[in-house]
Design a protein around this motif. Structure first.
Motif, PDB file in Angstrom:
ATOM      1  N   TYR A  71      70.452 122.866  33.790  1.00  0.00           N
ATOM      2  CA  TYR A  71      71.196 122.409  34.971  1.00  0.00           C
ATOM      3  C   TYR A  71      70.457 121.234  35.627  1.00  0.00           C
ATOM      4  O   TYR A  71      71.068 120.239  36.005  1.00  0.00           O
ATOM      5  CB  TYR A  71      71.379 123.552  35.971  1.00  0.00           C
ATOM      6  CG  TYR A  71      72.290 123.199  37.114  1.00  0.00           C
ATOM      7  CD1 TYR A  71      73.670 123.311  36.990  1.00  0.00           C
ATOM      8  CD2 TYR A  71      71.770 122.722  38.315  1.00  0.00           C
ATOM      9  CE1 TYR A  71      74.519 122.971  38.041  1.00  0.00           C
ATOM     10  CE2 TYR A  71      72.603 122.378  39.362  1.00  0.00           C
ATOM     11  CZ  TYR A  71      73.979 122.505  39.222  1.00  0.00           C
ATOM     12  OH  TYR A  71      74.807 122.158  40.250  1.00  0.00           O
ATOM     13  N   ARG A  72      69.140 121.348  35.740  1.00  0.00           N
ATOM     14  CA  ARG A  72      68.339 120.267  36.334  1.00  0.00           C
ATOM     15  C   ARG A  72      68.410 119.014  35.456  1.00  0.00           C
ATOM     16  O   ARG A  72      68.442 117.892  35.970  1.00  0.00           O
ATOM     17  CB  ARG A  72      66.889 120.733  36.515  1.00  0.00           C
ATOM     18  CG  ARG A  72      65.997 119.700  37.123  1.00  0.00           C
ATOM     19  CD  ARG A  72      66.323 119.512  38.593  1.00  0.00           C
ATOM     20  NE  ARG A  72      65.676 118.298  39.046  1.00  0.00           N
ATOM     21  CZ  ARG A  72      66.129 117.515  39.986  1.00  0.00           C
ATOM     22  NH1 ARG A  72      67.232 117.818  40.615  1.00  0.00           N
ATOM     23  NH2 ARG A  72      65.495 116.440  40.325  1.00  0.00           N
ATOM     24  N   ILE A  73      68.436 119.190  34.158  1.00  0.00           N
ATOM     25  CA  ILE A  73      68.561 118.040  33.249  1.00  0.00           C
ATOM     26  C   ILE A  73      69.897 117.344  33.487  1.00  0.00           C
ATOM     27  O   ILE A  73      69.967 116.109  33.516  1.00  0.00           O
ATOM     28  CB  ILE A  73      68.406 118.480  31.773  1.00  0.00           C
ATOM     29  CG1 ILE A  73      66.984 119.016  31.522  1.00  0.00           C
ATOM     30  CG2 ILE A  73      68.705 117.319  30.821  1.00  0.00           C
ATOM     31  CD1 ILE A  73      66.792 119.691  30.180  1.00  0.00           C
ATOM     32  N   MET A  74      70.961 118.119  33.683  1.00  0.00           N
ATOM     33  CA  MET A  74      72.270 117.519  33.987  1.00  0.00           C
ATOM     34  C   MET A  74      72.207 116.740  35.295  1.00  0.00           C
ATOM     35  O   MET A  74      72.738 115.627  35.392  1.00  0.00           O
ATOM     36  CB  MET A  74      73.366 118.594  34.051  1.00  0.00           C
ATOM     37  CG  MET A  74      73.682 119.217  32.711  1.00  0.00           C
ATOM     38  SD  MET A  74      75.124 120.340  32.693  1.00  0.00           S
ATOM     39  CE  MET A  74      74.869 121.404  34.076  1.00  0.00           C
ATOM     40  N   ALA A  93      81.570 118.021  38.978  1.00  0.00           N
ATOM     41  CA  ALA A  93      81.807 118.932  37.850  1.00  0.00           C
ATOM     42  C   ALA A  93      80.760 120.038  37.745  1.00  0.00           C
ATOM     43  O   ALA A  93      81.062 121.131  37.282  1.00  0.00           O
ATOM     44  CB  ALA A  93      81.871 118.151  36.544  1.00  0.00           C
ATOM     45  N   ILE A  94      79.538 119.768  38.177  1.00  0.00           N
ATOM     46  CA  ILE A  94      78.473 120.768  37.989  1.00  0.00           C
ATOM     47  C   ILE A  94      78.362 121.752  39.151  1.00  0.00           C
ATOM     48  O   ILE A  94      77.429 122.549  39.188  1.00  0.00           O
ATOM     49  CB  ILE A  94      77.103 120.108  37.702  1.00  0.00           C
ATOM     50  CG1 ILE A  94      76.616 119.284  38.895  1.00  0.00           C
ATOM     51  CG2 ILE A  94      77.159 119.284  36.431  1.00  0.00           C
ATOM     52  CD1 ILE A  94      75.189 118.797  38.761  1.00  0.00           C
ATOM     53  N   ARG A  95      79.298 121.731  40.045  1.00  0.00           N
ATOM     54  CA  ARG A  95      79.276 122.659  41.183  1.00  0.00           C
ATOM     55  C   ARG A  95      80.092 123.906  40.849  1.00  0.00           C
ATOM     56  O   ARG A  95      81.210 123.812  40.370  1.00  0.00           O
ATOM     57  CB  ARG A  95      79.861 121.998  42.435  1.00  0.00           C
ATOM     58  CG  ARG A  95      79.185 120.712  42.842  1.00  0.00           C
ATOM     59  CD  ARG A  95      77.747 120.951  43.287  1.00  0.00           C
ATOM     60  NE  ARG A  95      77.121 119.691  43.616  1.00  0.00           N
ATOM     61  CZ  ARG A  95      75.984 119.268  43.076  1.00  0.00           C
ATOM     62  NH1 ARG A  95      75.348 120.009  42.211  1.00  0.00           N
ATOM     63  NH2 ARG A  95      75.467 118.119  43.423  1.00  0.00           N
ATOM     64  N   ASP A 118      71.667 111.558  23.908  1.00  0.00           N
ATOM     65  CA  ASP A 118      70.401 110.823  23.812  1.00  0.00           C
ATOM     66  C   ASP A 118      69.474 111.233  24.961  1.00  0.00           C
ATOM     67  O   ASP A 118      68.273 111.443  24.761  1.00  0.00           O
ATOM     68  CB  ASP A 118      70.638 109.311  23.853  1.00  0.00           C
ATOM     69  CG  ASP A 118      71.336 108.783  22.605  1.00  0.00           C
ATOM     70  OD1 ASP A 118      71.397 109.510  21.584  1.00  0.00           O
ATOM     71  OD2 ASP A 118      71.835 107.644  22.660  1.00  0.00           O
ATOM     72  N   TYR A 119      70.039 111.335  26.152  1.00  0.00           N
ATOM     73  CA  TYR A 119      69.258 111.722  27.328  1.00  0.00           C
ATOM     74  C   TYR A 119      68.716 113.151  27.157  1.00  0.00           C
ATOM     75  O   TYR A 119      67.543 113.417  27.432  1.00  0.00           O
ATOM     76  CB  TYR A 119      70.132 111.634  28.586  1.00  0.00           C
ATOM     77  CG  TYR A 119      69.364 111.866  29.853  1.00  0.00           C
ATOM     78  CD1 TYR A 119      68.729 110.814  30.508  1.00  0.00           C
ATOM     79  CD2 TYR A 119      69.260 113.144  30.401  1.00  0.00           C
ATOM     80  CE1 TYR A 119      68.009 111.033  31.673  1.00  0.00           C
ATOM     81  CE2 TYR A 119      68.537 113.368  31.567  1.00  0.00           C
ATOM     82  CZ  TYR A 119      67.916 112.308  32.199  1.00  0.00           C
ATOM     83  OH  TYR A 119      67.201 112.526  33.349  1.00  0.00           O
ATOM     84  N   LEU A 120      69.562 114.059  26.696  1.00  0.00           N
ATOM     85  CA  LEU A 120      69.163 115.445  26.485  1.00  0.00           C
ATOM     86  C   LEU A 120      68.066 115.541  25.432  1.00  0.00           C
ATOM     87  O   LEU A 120      67.088 116.270  25.608  1.00  0.00           O
ATOM     88  CB  LEU A 120      70.380 116.289  26.085  1.00  0.00           C
ATOM     89  CG  LEU A 120      70.154 117.781  25.899  1.00  0.00           C
ATOM     90  CD1 LEU A 120      69.674 118.430  27.191  1.00  0.00           C
ATOM     91  CD2 LEU A 120      71.450 118.441  25.415  1.00  0.00           C
ATOM     92  N   ALA A 121      68.204 114.777  24.351  1.00  0.00           N
ATOM     93  CA  ALA A 121      67.194 114.787  23.293  1.00  0.00           C
ATOM     94  C   ALA A 121      65.838 114.324  23.836  1.00  0.00           C
ATOM     95  O   ALA A 121      64.795 114.907  23.516  1.00  0.00           O
ATOM     96  CB  ALA A 121      67.635 113.904  22.127  1.00  0.00           C
TER      97      ALA A 121
END
Length: 158
Positions: A71-74, A93-95, A118-121
């Motif tokens: 969640y923090r990564i998002m 969307a993340i709420r 790419d960001y997640l990786a």
């Protein structure tokens, strides 16, 4: 001790609530232990649990699903997007319940899927490097068909 960074990243990607993954320093492989609350333990699980109890220094627990903080990564991903409609919609969307599903749908809708993955990786890679440092491990990383050996502080040893 040295571990392939790819192995740490894979354990992070696979993290879930049913199994906890460990690095077995003796054999250099990832082993998985079932959570007895979530699933029945097999004889293999029981043998592994006994081995872990007898030689705890041999097994290093990889980060769990709860330590990864997807969640923090998002949230961090959303913060680095240029201000505008996409950023606003992703933040909305993340709420609440269903945040992960809505986030993925919104990422897809705004054409940011590759950027997100790419960001997640990279976030997983950074988490893996931090884990290696915390455990006092060196890691190897494949870059452009060359293997580089790195110390936990980031120094390259070729």
């Amino acid at each position: 001790m040295t571990i392939p960074l790819k192995q740490v990243i894979q354990a992070i990607e696979e993290a879930n609530e049913v199994f906890t993954s460990f690095w077995d320093a003796k054999i250099g492989k990832t082993v998985y232990l079932a959570d007895p609350v979530m699933t029945d333990m097999t004889e293999e699980d029981k043998a592994l649990a006994a081995e872990m109890e007898n030689t705890p220094e041999r097994f290093l627990r990889f980060p769990t699903k709860y330590e990864i903080h997807q969640y923090r990564i998002m949230e961090d991903f959303i913060d680095q997007i240029s201000p505008g409609k996409a950023q606003e919609e992703l933040a909305y969307a993340i709420r609440g319940k269903g945040a992960f599903r809505r986030f993925k749908q919104s990422v897809r809708y705004h054409g940011l899927e590759q950027h997100w993955y790419d960001y997640l990786a990279e976030a997983y890679r950074e988490l893996a490097i931090r884990w290696c440092a915390e455990e006092g491990l060196e890691y190897t990383e494949l870059k452009r068909k060359r293997t580089r050996k790195r110390h936990c502080c980031g120094a390259v040893m070729i």
